[in-house]
Write a protein that holds these residues in place. Structure first.
Motif, PDB file in Angstrom:
ATOM      1  N   UNK A  11       0.909  -1.404  -0.098  1.00 44.39           N
ATOM      2  CA  UNK A  11       0.287   0.501  -0.310  1.00 44.39           C
ATOM      3  C   UNK A  11       0.714   1.715  -0.254  1.00 44.39           C
ATOM      4  N   UNK A  12       2.138   1.172   0.412  1.00 46.04           N
ATOM      5  CA  UNK A  12       2.778   2.413   1.072  1.00 46.04           C
ATOM      6  C   UNK A  12       3.409   2.213  -0.268  1.00 46.04           C
ATOM      7  N   UNK A  13       4.064   1.595  -0.803  1.00 48.62           N
ATOM      8  CA  UNK A  13       4.889   1.323  -2.850  1.00 48.62           C
ATOM      9  C   UNK A  13       3.358   2.285  -3.311  1.00 48.62           C
ATOM     10  N   UNK A  14       2.329   1.644  -3.671  1.00 45.62           N
ATOM     11  CA  UNK A  14       1.409   2.325  -4.676  1.00 45.62           C
ATOM     12  C   UNK A  14       1.135   3.601  -4.357  1.00 45.62           C
ATOM     13  N   UNK A  15       0.874   4.334  -2.774  1.00 42.09           N
ATOM     14  CA  UNK A  15       0.759   5.775  -2.610  1.00 42.09           C
ATOM     15  C   UNK A  15       1.621   6.300  -3.338  1.00 42.09           C
ATOM     16  N   UNK A  16       3.177   5.994  -2.557  1.00 38.68           N
ATOM     17  CA  UNK A  16       4.774   6.129  -2.927  1.00 38.68           C
ATOM     18  C   UNK A  16       3.975   6.791  -4.827  1.00 38.68           C
ATOM     19  N   UNK A  17       4.174   5.804  -5.318  1.00 41.18           N
ATOM     20  CA  UNK A  17       3.979   5.950  -7.676  1.00 41.18           C
ATOM     21  C   UNK A  17       3.255   7.085  -7.128  1.00 41.18           C
ATOM     22  N   UNK A  18       2.217   7.252  -6.842  1.00 45.53           N
ATOM     23  CA  UNK A  18       1.337   8.856  -7.300  1.00 45.53           C
ATOM     24  C   UNK A  18       1.273  10.387  -6.180  1.00 45.53           C
ATOM     25  N   UNK A  19       2.399  10.127  -6.010  1.00 49.38           N
ATOM     26  CA  UNK A  19       2.873  10.928  -5.087  1.00 49.38           C
ATOM     27  C   UNK A  19       3.881  11.440  -6.514  1.00 49.38           C
ATOM     28  N   UNK A  20       3.298  13.194  -6.335  1.00 44.86           N
ATOM     29  CA  UNK A  20       4.162  13.869  -7.085  1.00 44.86           C
ATOM     30  C   UNK A  20       5.591  14.721  -5.707  1.00 44.86           C
ATOM     31  N   UNK A  21       6.724  15.247  -6.631  1.00 44.52           N
ATOM     32  CA  UNK A  21       7.676  15.769  -6.324  1.00 44.52           C
ATOM     33  C   UNK A  21       7.299  17.001  -5.785  1.00 44.52           C
ATOM     34  N   UNK A  23       4.668  17.035  -3.561  1.00 42.75           N
ATOM     35  CA  UNK A  23       2.980  16.766  -2.453  1.00 42.75           C
ATOM     36  C   UNK A  23       3.839  15.955  -1.436  1.00 42.75           C
ATOM     37  N   UNK A  24       3.117  16.320  -0.059  1.00 38.94           N
ATOM     38  CA  UNK A  24       2.719  15.298   1.005  1.00 38.94           C
ATOM     39  C   UNK A  24       2.469  14.245   0.972  1.00 38.94           C
ATOM     40  N   UNK A  25       2.505  13.761   1.814  1.00 36.91           N
ATOM     41  CA  UNK A  25       1.664  12.100   1.344  1.00 36.91           C
ATOM     42  C   UNK A  25       0.287  12.290   2.047  1.00 36.91           C
ATOM     43  N   UNK A  26      -0.095  13.371   2.391  1.00 35.87           N
ATOM     44  CA  UNK A  26      -1.206  13.568   3.345  1.00 35.87           C
ATOM     45  C   UNK A  26      -2.627  14.701   1.807  1.00 35.87           C
ATOM     46  N   UNK A  27      -0.950  15.016   0.704  1.00 37.07           N
ATOM     47  CA  UNK A  27      -1.715  16.055  -0.312  1.00 37.07           C
ATOM     48  C   UNK A  27      -1.815  14.450  -1.224  1.00 37.07           C
ATOM     49  N   UNK A  28      -1.128  13.369  -1.513  1.00 33.36           N
ATOM     50  CA  UNK A  28      -1.526  12.808  -2.089  1.00 33.36           C
ATOM     51  C   UNK A  28      -2.983  12.259  -1.979  1.00 33.36           C
ATOM     52  N   UNK A  29      -3.550  11.640  -0.332  1.00 31.53           N
ATOM     53  CA  UNK A  29      -3.968  10.860   0.169  1.00 31.53           C
ATOM     54  C   UNK A  29      -5.957  12.031  -0.685  1.00 31.53           C
ATOM     55  N   UNK A  30      -5.717  13.713  -0.438  1.00 30.89           N
ATOM     56  CA  UNK A  30      -6.758  14.374  -0.743  1.00 30.89           C
ATOM     57  C   UNK A  30      -6.771  13.898  -1.791  1.00 30.89           C
ATOM     58  N   UNK A  31      -5.883  14.147  -2.879  1.00 30.39           N
ATOM     59  CA  UNK A  31      -6.391  14.364  -3.966  1.00 30.39           C
ATOM     60  C   UNK A  31      -6.879  13.346  -4.927  1.00 30.39           C
ATOM     61  N   UNK A  32      -6.030  11.753  -4.692  1.00 28.19           N
ATOM     62  CA  UNK A  32      -6.444  10.559  -4.654  1.00 28.19           C
ATOM     63  C   UNK A  32      -8.453  10.305  -4.010  1.00 28.19           C
ATOM     64  N   UNK A  33      -8.383  10.373  -2.664  1.00 31.50           N
ATOM     65  CA  UNK A  33      -9.938  10.334  -2.590  1.00 31.50           C
ATOM     66  C   UNK A  33     -10.263  11.638  -2.959  1.00 31.50           C
TER      67      UNK A  33
END
Length: 78
Positions: A11-21, A23-33
């Protein structure tokens, strides 16, 4: 306030794969969700816009299929 969550390595690797340079992980989750489902978009296009979109999608599919066939032909010939 922040919360800690536990993620599996996958799950971490999948989330990290969507992370933009930038962005924070919180921002990734908000963008994807925050992504909308297609059902939420139903009815926002006029009939004409819908037809134009369908035609554009079909044209893109045809180009992609031709590209894939070309790659397959090259691979078989290699």
């Amino acid at each position: 306030m922040s919360k800690s969550i536990r993620l599996s390595d996958d799950a971490y690797e999948r989330l990290a794969a969507h992370k933009r340079e930038d962005e924070t992980f919180s921002e990734v989750v908000l963008r994807l969700a925050g992504e909308r489902s297609l059902l939420e978009l139903a009815g926002i296009l006029s009939d004409e816009e819908t037809m134009e979109l369908e035609e554009a999608i079909e044209e893109r599919r045809e180009r992609r299929n031709k590209d894939l066939e070309s790659v397959g032909d090259r691979m078989r010939g290699a």
